[in-house]
Design a protein around this motif. Structure first.
Motif, PDB file in Angstrom:
ATOM      1  N   VAL A   1      40.106  42.356  28.513  1.00  7.20           N
ATOM      2  CA  VAL A   1      40.615  41.790  29.758  1.00  7.20           C
ATOM      3  C   VAL A   1      41.939  41.069  29.542  1.00  7.20           C
ATOM      4  CG1 VAL A   1      40.145  40.122  31.607  1.00  7.20           C
ATOM      5  CG2 VAL A   1      38.320  41.630  30.795  1.00  7.20           C
ATOM      6  N   MET A   2      42.067  40.343  28.453  1.00  9.53           N
ATOM      7  CA  MET A   2      43.323  39.650  28.157  1.00  9.53           C
ATOM      8  C   MET A   2      44.462  40.650  27.966  1.00  9.53           C
ATOM      9  SD  MET A   2      42.950  36.300  28.176  1.00  9.53           S
ATOM     10  CE  MET A   2      44.092  35.513  27.036  1.00  9.53           C
ATOM     11  N   THR A   3      44.172  41.782  27.339  1.00  9.76           N
ATOM     12  CA  THR A   3      45.196  42.811  27.135  1.00  9.76           C
ATOM     13  C   THR A   3      45.622  43.427  28.466  1.00  9.76           C
ATOM     14  OG1 THR A   3      44.279  43.339  24.953  1.00  9.76           O
ATOM     15  CG2 THR A   3      45.747  44.958  25.934  1.00  9.76           C
TER      16      THR A   3
ATOM     17  N   GLY B   1      43.468  41.867  39.126  1.00 11.15           N
ATOM     18  CA  GLY B   1      42.237  42.653  39.196  1.00 11.15           C
ATOM     19  C   GLY B   1      41.156  42.294  38.217  1.00 11.15           C
ATOM     20  N   GLY B   2      41.380  41.327  37.363  1.00 10.81           N
ATOM     21  CA  GLY B   2      40.337  40.862  36.454  1.00 10.81           C
ATOM     22  C   GLY B   2      39.813  41.892  35.470  1.00 10.81           C
ATOM     23  N   GLY B   3      40.554  42.965  35.263  1.00  9.51           N
ATOM     24  CA  GLY B   3      40.086  43.993  34.324  1.00  9.51           C
ATOM     25  C   GLY B   3      38.898  44.783  34.834  1.00  9.51           C
ATOM     26  N   ALA B   4      38.605  44.691  36.137  1.00 10.65           N
ATOM     27  CA  ALA B   4      37.442  45.386  36.694  1.00 10.65           C
ATOM     28  C   ALA B   4      37.681  46.892  36.765  1.00 10.65           C
ATOM     29  CB  ALA B   4      37.125  44.846  38.090  1.00 10.65           C
ATOM     30  N   ASN B   5      36.615  47.652  36.548  1.00 10.62           N
ATOM     31  CA  ASN B   5      36.693  49.106  36.682  1.00 10.62           C
ATOM     32  C   ASN B   5      36.632  49.496  38.149  1.00 10.62           C
ATOM     33  OD1 ASN B   5      34.840  49.357  33.719  1.00 10.62           O
ATOM     34  ND2 ASN B   5      36.849  50.282  33.979  1.00 10.62           N
ATOM     35  N   VAL B   6      37.616  50.247  38.592  1.00 14.04           N
ATOM     36  CA  VAL B   6      37.622  50.782  39.962  1.00 14.04           C
ATOM     37  C   VAL B   6      38.085  52.234  39.907  1.00 14.04           C
ATOM     38  CG1 VAL B   6      38.014  48.556  41.092  1.00 14.04           C
ATOM     39  CG2 VAL B   6      39.969  49.921  40.366  1.00 14.04           C
ATOM     40  N   LEU B   7      37.553  53.023  40.815  1.00 14.98           N
ATOM     41  CA  LEU B   7      37.944  54.429  40.892  1.00 14.98           C
ATOM     42  C   LEU B   7      39.293  54.547  41.574  1.00 14.98           C
ATOM     43  CD1 LEU B   7      37.140  57.434  40.522  1.00 14.98           C
ATOM     44  CD2 LEU B   7      36.069  57.303  42.791  1.00 14.98           C
TER      45      LEU B   7
END
Length: 285
Positions: free
Chosen positions: A54-56, A153-159
């Protein structure tokens, strides 16, 4: 001479030994310190993995955001993110393999459970520890990058909107298959025996598998292939978009892991053929 000796049984039929199948339910594990030590290792490893990931991602997005003085040509890019994730998996698997097996991923744990490498008790507790570790890791990243966390986006996975749900699901299935198949191959006792003259380090191909899968699937789903990674980011980010397609990041990895387990155990290692042959020999005896 070698042929004669082997025919008379001077040489063992196999130069490797498969470990016995893990029991389906092993309550004895619950009373062993090594079991809880493995849970702690899985928790901490997944925490560190999500923190670095997430930091990256946030760092890359902030460096390329032109509205905040960023440069579109700056940052580590997708290649850098993939290297960071694959490299971190290599490090963490290397550090924890001798303690917990270095799963760091419920899909890997599920695949190994289907192959009878771990018991149901260990598999369930591992998955819980991994998910909790992922949530804590993302929470730590948010604490350090609170101003930028929600913005990027907080590193969240989204399509990705350009792809259908079917494409996203297929990408997760194939990506997880590559990872879990690599795990089985890198830890295969038969390979270790036949290639003992070659210094093969199992965490290295596993890290490279994660690296190449991220290169291929970041543009599609942001690359899940790890339900704990997707859940941890969604829980802390907690926006509707992060939950919309969460099922893809669970169904895809578990299906991919199941296919990899079946392919390796029943096709490559011919477990079904061996079991059938053993039954036939016993019936003829």
């Amino acid at each position: 001479m070698t042929k004669d000796l082997s025919e008379h049984g001077s040489f063992p039929a196999k130069d490797y030994h498969d470990p016995p199948p893990a029991p389906l339910f092993d309550a004895v594990e619950l009373g062993q310190w090594s079991f809880y030590r493995a849970l702690i290792a899985e928790f901490l490893a997944t925490l560190l993995f999500l923190y670095i990931l997430v930091m990256t991602v946030i760092g890359y997005n902030s460096e390329t955001d032109p509205t905040h003085g960023g440069n579109l040509c700056g940052g580590v890019g997708i290649l850098g993110i993939a290297w960071a994730v694959g490299g971190m998996i290599f490090v963490l698997v290397y550090c924890t393999a001798g303690i917990s097996g270095g799963h760091i991923n419920p899909a890997v744990t599920f695949g190994l459970f289907l192959a009878r490498k771990v018991s149901l008790v260990r598999a369930v507790f591992y998955m819980v520890a991994q998910c909790l570790g992922a949530i804590c890791g993302v929470g730590l990243a948010k604490a350090f990058q609170n101003g930028r966390y929600s913005l990027y986006g907080g590193g969240a996975n989204v399509l990705n909107d350009e792809y259908s749900k079917g494409v996203g699901l297929a990408a997760e299935i194939i990506g997880t298959f590559v990872l879990v198949y690599t795990v089985f191959s890198a830890t295969d006792p038969k390979r270790n025996a036949r290639d003992s003259h070659v210094p093969v380090l199992a965490p290295l191909p596993i890290g490279f598998a994660v690296f190449v899968v991220h290169l291929a699937t970041i543009p599609i789903t942001g690359t899940g292939i790890n339900p704990a990674r997707s859940l941890g980011a969604a829980v802390i980010y907690n926006k509707e978009k992060a939950w919309d397609d969460q099922w893809i990041f669970w169904v895809g990895p578990f299906v991919g892991a199941a296919i990899a387990a079946f392919y390796h155990q029943f096709i490559l290692r011919a477990a079904a053929v061996k079991a059938f042959g053993s039954l036939r020999s016993q019936s003829q005896a």
